[in-house]
Design a protein around this motif. Structure first.
Motif, PDB file in Angstrom:
ATOM      1  N   MET A  82      18.254   5.294   5.299  1.00 27.12           N
ATOM      2  CA  MET A  82      19.032   6.273   6.066  1.00 27.12           C
ATOM      3  C   MET A  82      20.045   5.590   6.960  1.00 27.12           C
ATOM      4  O   MET A  82      21.167   6.067   7.129  1.00 27.12           O
ATOM      5  CB  MET A  82      18.088   7.156   6.892  1.00 27.12           C
ATOM      6  CG  MET A  82      17.352   8.171   6.046  1.00 27.12           C
ATOM      7  SD  MET A  82      16.011   8.960   6.958  1.00 27.12           S
ATOM      8  CE  MET A  82      16.907  10.236   7.802  1.00 27.12           C
TER       9      MET A  82
ATOM     10  N   ALA B  96      21.504   2.795   6.304  1.00 26.49           N
ATOM     11  CA  ALA B  96      22.591   2.343   5.429  1.00 26.49           C
ATOM     12  C   ALA B  96      23.517   3.503   5.099  1.00 26.49           C
ATOM     13  O   ALA B  96      24.742   3.393   5.211  1.00 26.49           O
ATOM     14  CB  ALA B  96      22.019   1.737   4.152  1.00 26.49           C
ATOM     15  N   VAL B  97      22.942   4.630   4.700  1.00 24.28           N
ATOM     16  CA  VAL B  97      23.753   5.796   4.335  1.00 24.28           C
ATOM     17  C   VAL B  97      24.554   6.269   5.545  1.00 24.28           C
ATOM     18  O   VAL B  97      25.771   6.461   5.476  1.00 24.28           O
ATOM     19  CB  VAL B  97      22.855   6.934   3.799  1.00 24.28           C
ATOM     20  CG1 VAL B  97      23.668   8.205   3.625  1.00 24.28           C
ATOM     21  CG2 VAL B  97      22.207   6.537   2.497  1.00 24.28           C
ATOM     22  N   GLY B  98      23.854   6.402   6.693  1.00 21.48           N
ATOM     23  CA  GLY B  98      24.503   6.930   7.884  1.00 21.48           C
ATOM     24  C   GLY B  98      25.616   6.037   8.407  1.00 21.48           C
ATOM     25  O   GLY B  98      26.579   6.511   8.989  1.00 21.48           O
TER      26      GLY B  98
ATOM     27  N   ALA C  85      26.915   4.991  -0.719  1.00 22.83           N
ATOM     28  CA  ALA C  85      27.282   5.799   0.457  1.00 22.83           C
ATOM     29  C   ALA C  85      27.800   4.927   1.588  1.00 22.83           C
ATOM     30  O   ALA C  85      28.653   5.325   2.361  1.00 22.83           O
ATOM     31  CB  ALA C  85      26.080   6.608   0.935  1.00 22.83           C
ATOM     32  N   GLU C  86      27.276   3.692   1.672  1.00 27.38           N
ATOM     33  CA  GLU C  86      27.713   2.793   2.734  1.00 27.38           C
ATOM     34  C   GLU C  86      29.158   2.341   2.484  1.00 27.38           C
ATOM     35  O   GLU C  86      29.953   2.236   3.414  1.00 27.38           O
ATOM     36  CB  GLU C  86      26.778   1.583   2.788  1.00 27.38           C
ATOM     37  CG  GLU C  86      26.782   0.884   4.130  1.00 27.38           C
ATOM     38  CD  GLU C  86      25.907  -0.367   4.157  1.00 27.38           C
ATOM     39  OE1 GLU C  86      25.041  -0.521   3.265  1.00 27.38           O
ATOM     40  OE2 GLU C  86      26.106  -1.186   5.059  1.00 27.38           O
TER      41      GLU C  86
END
Lengths: 463, 617
Positions: free
Chosen positions: A325, A327-329, A364-365
């Motif tokens: 999360m 990494a995604v965020g 996403a990152e």
């Protein structure tokens, strides 16, 4: 010659282009994540990107083979194929375990997972069996037999154990639901025992599957965002059921607004009633789950938390979910740029399995919300497109098979992405056509090419 | 519901999930920053690079404090592998297998234990994947024996560190030492992290902020194994560590070394100051020790307790903290005050009346000059009596109180009874008794000069540090003024100007007769310090013998030279060495000779001093 031309004309190009774009973006992401400066060439077969290209080649070759085979044989030989994969599932249980699971057949990195192919064969046999039924007069035996076709491979897969594929098999319940093959016959038996009651169907029985799934989803979210874990909405510190209920309330209010503003006059009150019922039911489920979880014994709690990935591992490291999360965020709106993933690249290794099960993290990152929005859109487009393709089939066999493929896609997408954004427990299932790995690439390709082949020949089939 | 319509339920379900995911992603990636913060926390590390401390030079540009490269042998347990040959490794570093296991246990223990409140578990902070120092502070030579064979022992590697190195084994009491910061210091100053070094004494402590330099900061992307992967954002936020500019001291390291040599097997101190600038040329605290003994954790833990236990107290900074009664050197001050107050004239004579106070046999003190030369006790009894009892009140007690208050002001103008301003910490003020002091002791108006007469000859309640005594020599040399005695001259290219000039309450003209007396002390046969005589140099001095209730008297001598345009002022105290002229005076003269003539014309004098062992058995 004529055959090739008809294939090109009849191929569902939107779907085909959708798959190709997933494969390309998957490869680009693997190249970024697993990049090794010593082998910068994307065709370096010692590296994961080179291997993925090899798997893509093999998958395309298998696709051509599938196209060359007459599509009738799938229906004809569905049962032998099913039995063959079942025997593979039995054999695999006697193989030495890799990472604690007896899931692999073969040597080293060239192994295959029979469970992946069991999905296809089960889909074929289920399609064949259900299409042979008379839907107007279903008996409980029919339902039981259909369930048996599913449960045998599911039990074998659970013995490996492979929780991910096991969960994916529940996708078939949606297929059964679509075909009208639900638990209604059982429920009717009980309901009609009551004197003077003579229902043809019950609402609960018919829609049992989607309701059950909403319940399961709400329960998992309640527990995942339970107290002393990550709050559902960090700023507001709303945990567990309180978070769910307030979220449901907001969603309900928005839905009410739309119903009152745009709804048809005669449907308004009914829609409003459904919204209120959904809110009450959802809140009740969430509260019940939380309360009953709280009353469990500690070792039972531990087991559930372990399954949901909430328990700290003995090394004192953080959860995979938390890392994923983060990494995604951290991608932000525009992302950190290609090859700039600092949390989830294989070199930093903060997110384990970032080229397979957690490949959405680096994507996403690096591409930010723009990228993840596009990827979700592409997946939803592909899934809906598969269902549209399914609905235009003249043969029920084709439709059931297509629905199975669509729901597999949906499951893999929803669970895989869900664990990256904290909506699903960490269950190791790959993102179709995106994650690195031969078994997944091959099985999804064969599955999809069979679908495309069946679809291209849909007009040949007579009603 | 028609079964055909169920397709819409499923499609709605799928699209709902898709929309929900998009909202969630939008929230996580665009609106909420906490995940991004978490990612920074996980993947980035701020690495601080501490520059080597600034080097220090003496007044002749000789490097006296430098840095030396040392090595730590680091270990990452996780990388050691299963086939690690512990026995061979033990052989390489000259340990036993048992000692290696013990060292690992020690490292694990040192990391402490983390208590998790939530699930009531205790986890060691030690992590197998992190590097820890296995052997600390190895010299280049020690490392060279190990390094070539390290390839055979995966998980072990070398890491450079910088530590202090003192090219001269002298001046430990001046330079001070470093040791690890404590928790309070880490809390108070953000510069420090646990395990950093901080100056603990002397110059290293006083100029800590000038010596430590500017830290560099590197932002790096780190892996889950805590290895640096690359620079964060190509290093655009990185700064370079800057070593602070060197500090130049007024100290003369050769003179310091000579002084420490002379004071071997003696207790006491030497303080030498350049009169016109206040720069301290030498400050010997005997017994002394090699400052290299207190470099690095290993050395400190080995040598510090030894030095602390030593009965002769080598760690005690005598020049600034030991307080002695000044003895006869105090007569110089009394003469000056008397002259300034007009209660005596240069030619005033008093009888050497031994019934008042004891004295030795000497010719009649017919003037101030002679009184100083002979160090006549009764003379100063009379002189100081005139200062204290000026007859301004009828009551002898009230008169004494007025007189002492006046005298006290004079003393403070000489810097006595107060801490001198300097770039040293822990200075003592000494004691100058004032009216309050005696009121407290005897009661208000219950004392007169006869009660407190011992102050006349610098005994009794009066106390001074050796730095005060050297400063008195400076005042004599300058005829009435002094600069704050200090060490640092320049930081980098900038001369230090923060040290103030102080004027005493005695006018320059009154100094001449007293200085003549001091000249006679050294250069006339009837003087008390013939041993301090140097051919071709007009040394002016004054001996003192400090009564010591605990043992043999302390030998004191202050001097300056040459008489015209003085270059050096000096104070020497040798504990338990008796009369001032016997040991303190020759040591002072050897120091002056060494500093001004750069050689020794009286080797027999030097040999006598070097061979003397004045330590009490």
């Amino acid at each position: 010659m004529r055959k090739t031309k008809s294939l090109i004309n009849n191929l569902d190009w939107p779907l085909f282009i959708g798959f190709i774009s997933l494969i390309v973006f998957g490869l680009i992401t693997i190249y970024s994540v697993a990049f090794n400066e010593e082998f910068p060439n994307i065709f370096s077969f010692s590296e994961k990107y080179g291997k993925q290209i090899m798997w893509i080649g093999i998958a395309l070759f298998m696709g051509i083979m599938v196209f060359l085979i007459d599509s009738d044989i799938y229906k004809k030989y569905a049962f032998p194929i099913y039995l063959a994969t079942l025997s593979l599932l039995v054999i695999v249980l006697f193989m030495p375990p890799i990472n604690g699971a007896r899931a692999w057949l073969g040597v080293g990195s060239m192994g295959i997972q029979p469970a992946e192919f069991a999905k296809i064969s089960t889909a074929l046999l289920l399609s064949k069996y259900v299409s042979s039924l008379n839907m107007r007069a279903l008996s409980p035996t029919n339902v039981l037999l259909a369930l048996l076709i599913l449960l045998v491979p599911m039990v074998l897969i659970l013995l490996q154990p492979d929780a991910g594929t096991f969960v994916v098999f529940t996708a078939f319940f949606f297929v059964l639901y679509r075909e009208g093959l639900t638990f209604d016959p059982f429920l009717l038996k009980f309901v009609n025992l009551i004197p003077k009651v003579r229902f043809k169907q019950t609402w609960l029985g018919s829609h049992f599957i989607p309701i059950l799934f909403v319940f399961v989803f709400l329960s998992i979210i309640t527990l995942l965002f339970g107290e002393r874990n990550i709050p559902l909405i960090p700023g507001l510190k709303l945990y567990g059921s309180v978070g769910i209920i307030s979220t449901l309330f907001v969603l309900g209010a928005i839905a009410t607004f739309f119903v009152q503003r745009f709804g048809l006059k005669r449907a308004k009150s009914k829609a409003q009633l459904i919204i209120i019922l959904c809110f009450i039911l959802g809140s009740a489920v969430s509260l019940t789950v939380e309360k009953s979880f709280g009353s469990l014994a500690q070792h039972q709690k531990d087991r559930i938390e372990l399954f949901l990935g909430l328990k700290e591992d003995p090394n004192g490291k953080d959860y995979n979910r938390n890392r994923a999360m983060a990494a995604v965020g951290s991608g932000g709106l525009l992302g950190k740029g290609y090859k700039n993933a600092s949390v989830s690249s294989v070199r930093t290794n903060h997110v384990p399995e970032s080229e397979t099960d957690f490949i959405f993290c680096p994507f996403a990152e690096e591409w930010g919300f723009i990228g993840s929005f596009s990827l979700v859109t592409v997946y939803i487009f592909i899934i809906v497109r598969i269902l549209i393709v399914a609905e235009r089939q003249r043969s029920q066999f084709n439709r059931i098979y297509a629905y199975s493929v669509g729901m597999f896609f949906f499951y893999h997408f929803a669970v895989n992405l869900g664990m990256n954004i904290g909506f699903a427990p960490v269950i190791g299932i790959p993102l179709p056509f995106f994650s690195y790995g031969g078994s997944s690439m091959l099985s999804f390709s064969i599955m999809v090419f069979i679908l495309l082949k069946l679809d291209s020949q849909r007009r040949h089939v007579l009603r | 519901m028609n079964i055909e319509n169920r397709r819409y339920v499923i499609i709605a379900f799928i699209i709902t999930v898709g929309v929900m995911y998009i909202f969630r992603l939008f929230y996580m990636q665009v609106i909420d920053n906490s995940w991004s913060d978490r990612a920074h926390q996980i993947s980035e590390k701020r690495r601080e690079i501490t520059p080597p401390r600034a080097v220090i030079f003496d007044r002749n540009q000789t490097k006296i404090v430098a840095n030396k490269t040392y090595f730590n042998l680091m270990v990452i347990e996780d990388k050691m592998g299963l086939n690690f040959d512990t026995l061979a490794f033990a052989e390489l570093i000259g340990w036993t297998k048992q000692e290696i296991h013990e060292r690992f246990a020690e490292i694990v223990k040192g990391e402490g234990i983390y208590y998790n409140r939530h699930n009531n578990t205790r986890i060691s902070n030690y992590q197998r994947i992190r590097p820890y120092p296995f052997l600390k502070e190895l010299t280049k030579e020690e490392m060279a024996k190990i390094a070539p064979y390290l390839d055979a022992f995966p998980g072990f590697f070398e890491e450079e560190t910088s530590m202090r190195f003192y090219p001269y084994p002298n001046g430990a009491n001046i330079l001070g030492y470093l040791s690890e910061v404590n928790a309070r210091e880490v809390k108070e100053d953000k510069f420090y992290k646990p395990s950093y070094n901080i100056g603990r004494a002397g110059i290293e402590r006083y100029y800590e902020k000038e010596l430590r330099g500017l830290k560099g900061v590197h932002y790096v992307v780190r892996s889950a194994l805590n290895n640096d992967v690359k620079k964060y954002e190509d290093g655009i936020y990185d700064t370079v560590a800057q070593q602070a500019p060197p500090i130049e001291l007024g100290l003369d390291i050769k003179l310091q070394a000579y002084g420490e040599r002379l004071m071997k097997n003696k207790k006491g101190c030497i303080v030498a100051i350049e009169p016109k600038s206040g720069e301290i040329l030498s400050m010997v605290s005997a017994p002394s020790f090699d400052p290299n003994l207190l470099v690095g954790r290993k050395n400190v833990s080995k040598h510090y307790p030894q030095l602390l236990k030593n009965e002769d107290k080598p760690l005690y900074p005598r020049p600034t903290q030991a307080e002695y009664p000044p003895g006869s050197i105090f007569k110089l001050v009394q003469s000056l005050v008397g002259l300034q107050e007009g209660v005596i004239e240069p030619n005033t004579s008093f009888a050497c009346n031994k019934s008042l106070v004891g004295c030795h046999n000497h010719p009649a003190p017919s003037s101030i000059e002679r009184a100083v030369q002979y160090s006549c006790n009764p003379y100063f009894y009379y002189a100081v009596k005139r200062i204290i009892q000026q007859g301004k009140k009828n009551s002898v007690f009230k008169d004494a109180a007025i007189g002492l208050t006046l005298w006290d002001k004079y003393m403070h103008s000489f810097g006595f009874g107060e801490k001198l301003q300097s770039d040293l910490t822990g200075l003592r003020s000494g004691i100058i008794p004032n009216t309050e002091f005696y009121d407290h002791w005897y009661g208000k108006h219950k004392w007169a000069f006869s009660t407190i007469r011992s102050i006349a000859i610098g005994q009794g309640e009066v106390k001074m540090t050796p730095l005060h005594m050297a400063n008195l020599a400076v005042i004599m040399a300058n005829k009435g003024w002094y600069y704050d005695p200090h060490f640092a001259k320049k930081i980098g290219e900038n001369p230090l100007t923060s040290f103030k000039k102080h004027q005493t309450m005695v006018e320059e003209k009154y100094f001449e007769p007293v200085i003549s007396g001091m000249w006679r002390v050294v250069n006339e046969d009837a003087g008390t310090a013939g041993r301090a005589q140097i051919e071709g140099l007009d040394v002016c001095g004054k001996t003192g013998t400090v009564q010591n209730p605990h043992g043999k008297d302390h030998s004191v001598f202050i001097a300056f030279a040459p008489r015209e345009n003085p270059q050096i002022a000096i104070a020497v105290i040798v504990e338990n060495a008796g009369f001032g002229g016997t040991w303190a005076a020759p040591i002072a003269s050897l120091m002056i000779e060494n500093y001004l003539m750069k050689d020794c014309k009286h080797p027999e004098k030097e040999i006598r001093v070097l061979e003397a062992n004045l330590l009490e058995p």
